[in-house]
Motif scaffolding. Structure first.
Motif, PDB file in Angstrom:
ATOM      1  N   ALA A 285       0.828  -1.209   0.000  1.00  0.00           N
ATOM      2  CA  ALA A 285       0.000   0.000   0.000  1.00  0.00           C
ATOM      3  C   ALA A 285       0.864   1.262   0.000  1.00  0.00           C
ATOM      4  CB  ALA A 285      -0.923  -0.010   1.213  1.00  0.00           C
ATOM      5  N   LEU A 286       1.937   1.248   0.766  1.00  0.00           N
ATOM      6  CA  LEU A 286       2.817   2.416   0.813  1.00  0.00           C
ATOM      7  C   LEU A 286       3.558   2.618  -0.501  1.00  0.00           C
ATOM      8  CD1 LEU A 286       4.242   2.068   4.426  1.00  0.00           C
ATOM      9  CD2 LEU A 286       2.858   3.960   3.553  1.00  0.00           C
ATOM     10  N   LEU A 287       4.018   1.543  -1.104  1.00  0.00           N
ATOM     11  CA  LEU A 287       4.695   1.680  -2.391  1.00  0.00           C
ATOM     12  C   LEU A 287       3.730   2.151  -3.473  1.00  0.00           C
ATOM     13  CD1 LEU A 287       7.107  -1.388  -2.448  1.00  0.00           C
ATOM     14  CD2 LEU A 287       7.737   1.032  -2.385  1.00  0.00           C
ATOM     15  N   ALA A 288       2.498   1.689  -3.436  1.00  0.00           N
ATOM     16  CA  ALA A 288       1.503   2.152  -4.411  1.00  0.00           C
ATOM     17  C   ALA A 288       1.281   3.654  -4.285  1.00  0.00           C
ATOM     18  CB  ALA A 288       0.195   1.394  -4.208  1.00  0.00           C
ATOM     19  N   ALA A 289       1.371   4.170  -3.061  1.00  0.00           N
ATOM     20  CA  ALA A 289       1.169   5.598  -2.839  1.00  0.00           C
ATOM     21  C   ALA A 289       2.396   6.419  -3.193  1.00  0.00           C
ATOM     22  CB  ALA A 289       0.782   5.836  -1.377  1.00  0.00           C
TER      23      ALA A 289
ATOM     24  N   GLY B 210       4.907   3.614 -10.055  1.00  0.00           N
ATOM     25  CA  GLY B 210       5.470   3.066 -11.284  1.00  0.00           C
ATOM     26  C   GLY B 210       6.457   1.949 -11.077  1.00  0.00           C
ATOM     27  N   ASP B 211       6.907   1.769  -9.830  1.00  0.00           N
ATOM     28  CA  ASP B 211       7.894   0.733  -9.543  1.00  0.00           C
ATOM     29  C   ASP B 211       7.244  -0.648  -9.459  1.00  0.00           C
ATOM     30  OD1 ASP B 211       9.731   2.737  -9.412  1.00  0.00           O
ATOM     31  OD2 ASP B 211      10.126   2.578  -7.264  1.00  0.00           O
ATOM     32  N   GLY B 212       7.987  -1.673  -9.837  1.00  0.00           N
ATOM     33  CA  GLY B 212       7.523  -3.032  -9.672  1.00  0.00           C
ATOM     34  C   GLY B 212       7.727  -3.505  -8.249  1.00  0.00           C
ATOM     35  N   LEU B 213       7.138  -4.652  -7.940  1.00  0.00           N
ATOM     36  CA  LEU B 213       7.250  -5.209  -6.597  1.00  0.00           C
ATOM     37  C   LEU B 213       7.138  -6.721  -6.659  1.00  0.00           C
ATOM     38  CD1 LEU B 213       7.262  -5.119  -3.484  1.00  0.00           C
ATOM     39  CD2 LEU B 213       4.810  -4.684  -3.569  1.00  0.00           C
ATOM     40  N   LEU B 214       8.090  -7.387  -6.026  1.00  0.00           N
ATOM     41  CA  LEU B 214       8.022  -8.825  -5.812  1.00  0.00           C
ATOM     42  C   LEU B 214       8.022  -9.077  -4.322  1.00  0.00           C
ATOM     43  CD1 LEU B 214       8.191 -11.822  -6.742  1.00  0.00           C
ATOM     44  CD2 LEU B 214      10.689 -11.581  -6.623  1.00  0.00           C
TER      45      LEU B 214
ATOM     46  N   GLY C  73       3.466 -12.312  -4.507  1.00  0.00           N
ATOM     47  CA  GLY C  73       4.014 -12.452  -5.842  1.00  0.00           C
ATOM     48  C   GLY C  73       4.427 -11.163  -6.514  1.00  0.00           C
ATOM     49  N   GLU C  74       4.381 -11.198  -7.848  1.00  0.00           N
ATOM     50  CA  GLU C  74       4.966 -10.146  -8.692  1.00  0.00           C
ATOM     51  C   GLU C  74       3.925  -9.128  -9.130  1.00  0.00           C
ATOM     52  OE1 GLU C  74       8.234  -8.485 -10.662  1.00  0.00           O
ATOM     53  OE2 GLU C  74       8.399 -10.605 -10.157  1.00  0.00           O
ATOM     54  N   GLN C  75       4.311  -7.857  -9.015  1.00  0.00           N
ATOM     55  CA  GLN C  75       3.551  -6.755  -9.594  1.00  0.00           C
ATOM     56  C   GLN C  75       4.494  -6.031 -10.544  1.00  0.00           C
ATOM     57  OE1 GLN C  75       1.382  -4.082  -6.891  1.00  0.00           O
ATOM     58  NE2 GLN C  75       2.345  -2.384  -7.976  1.00  0.00           N
ATOM     59  N   PRO C  76       4.295  -6.160 -11.862  1.00  0.00           N
ATOM     60  CA  PRO C  76       5.265  -5.604 -12.815  1.00  0.00           C
ATOM     61  C   PRO C  76       5.376  -4.084 -12.714  1.00  0.00           C
ATOM     62  CG  PRO C  76       3.779  -7.161 -13.881  1.00  0.00           C
ATOM     63  CD  PRO C  76       3.210  -6.887 -12.519  1.00  0.00           C
ATOM     64  N   ALA C  77       6.545  -3.581 -13.059  1.00  0.00           N
ATOM     65  CA  ALA C  77       6.756  -2.139 -13.105  1.00  0.00           C
ATOM     66  C   ALA C  77       6.007  -1.540 -14.284  1.00  0.00           C
ATOM     67  CB  ALA C  77       8.248  -1.836 -13.222  1.00  0.00           C
ATOM     68  N   THR C  78       5.502  -0.342 -14.085  1.00  0.00           N
ATOM     69  CA  THR C  78       4.864   0.402 -15.170  1.00  0.00           C
ATOM     70  C   THR C  78       5.642   1.661 -15.527  1.00  0.00           C
ATOM     71  OG1 THR C  78       3.466   1.605 -13.593  1.00  0.00           O
ATOM     72  CG2 THR C  78       2.579  -0.442 -14.517  1.00  0.00           C
ATOM     73  N   GLY C  79       6.618   2.017 -14.708  1.00  0.00           N
ATOM     74  CA  GLY C  79       7.440   3.194 -14.978  1.00  0.00           C
ATOM     75  C   GLY C  79       8.480   2.932 -16.042  1.00  0.00           C
TER      76      GLY C  79
END
Length: 269
Positions: free
Chosen positions: A55-59, A63-67, A72-78
């Protein structure tokens, strides 16, 4: 830490939030523990910590990805393709048994290279962090960090040797080499998980090895060990992390070739 100052401040913010969640659940009488498909435990604290970090990274860095280990994996969009890698509680078996040696691991990768690592162990009252080219530090918080360095021990007979367990080395066909190293070193202890690597980075021990790790187990550790002056490779001698499943030989550098020659080859069958 000018190059990664903002990222490091964010990593500490993530760790503060993670610590608040995990410490509230540590030794809680209503802690819920389930078994994952690989039969390793996962507690409600593991999942709650990862949700908080997500939640903090989404805020702050949408644009950054997260594993993360649990979701699991949330691809980067930036455009730069940067990715955070998180183990919400490294040492879950310790956590669920009330042993205070556990931590949240937070790493930032550029491509496949970890450029920032933070390890926060709130039950120990200690945190370790590093960013590429800026050195490694330890302390209770960012503003109170002290530089850390690996030891200068150069002979195996004088070395303090650390490992996770022997069963994994036996499964990998390397148990004979492990036992020989244990016989030849000054001292051997199985601290396990993140803690051996942090003691290595502080110069309190000289070698830490593990035969099998996932990316979230290792990504945050590599910058801390290497920025403290150590060497971190897999069993084949490749710079870690080397892919999805990893192994680890982390040393003060002076002992690396010796340890690698002893543990880097499986025993003949």
């Amino acid at each position: 830490m000018t190059g990664y100052a903002d990222d490091l401040a964010l990593a500490h913010l993530l760790a503060d939030a993670a610590d608040a969640v995990s410490t509230a659940r540590f030794r809680a009488l209503d802690l819920r523990v389930d078994a994952k498909p690989d039969l390793t435990p996962v507690s409600d604290a593991d999942t709650a910590v990862e949700r908080e970090i997500r939640a903090l990274l989404a805020a702050h860095r949408p644009g950054d990805g997260l594993l993360g280990e649990e979701y699991g994996e949330q691809p980067a969009t930036g455009p730069d393709g940067r990715r955070w890698v998180v183990d919400p509680i490294d040492g879950t078996k310790n956590f669920v048994r009330g042993v205070p040696v556990w931590a949240t691991l937070i790493a930032l990768l550029e491509g496949d290279r970890p450029v920032l690592g933070l390890v926060s162990a709130p039950a120990l009252g200690r945190r370790w962090w590093a960013a590429l080219g800026a050195g490694a530090y330890a302390g209770p918080q960012l503003a109170a960090g002290e530089p850390i360095r690996v030891s200068h021990v150069a002979d195996l007979a004088d070395a303090s040797f650390c490992y996770s367990s022997l069963s994994g080395w036996e499964a990998a066909g390397r148990l004979d080499g492990m036992l020989q190293v244990m016989r030849e070193t000054w001292r051997s202890r199985a601290y396990g998980d993140f803690y051996g690597y942090m003691l290595l980075a502080e110069g309190a021990l000289d070698v830490m090895v593990e035969p099998e790790l996932s990316l979230w187990d290792i990504a945050a550790l590599v910058p801390i060990v290497t920025e403290a002056g150590g060497t971190f490779t897999d069993l084949a001698g490749r710079p870690a992390p080397a892919g999805g499943e990893n192994s680890a030989i982390a040393t003060n550098g002076r002992l690396h070739a010796d340890i690698l020659s002893r543990l880097g080859r499986p025993a003949a069958r």
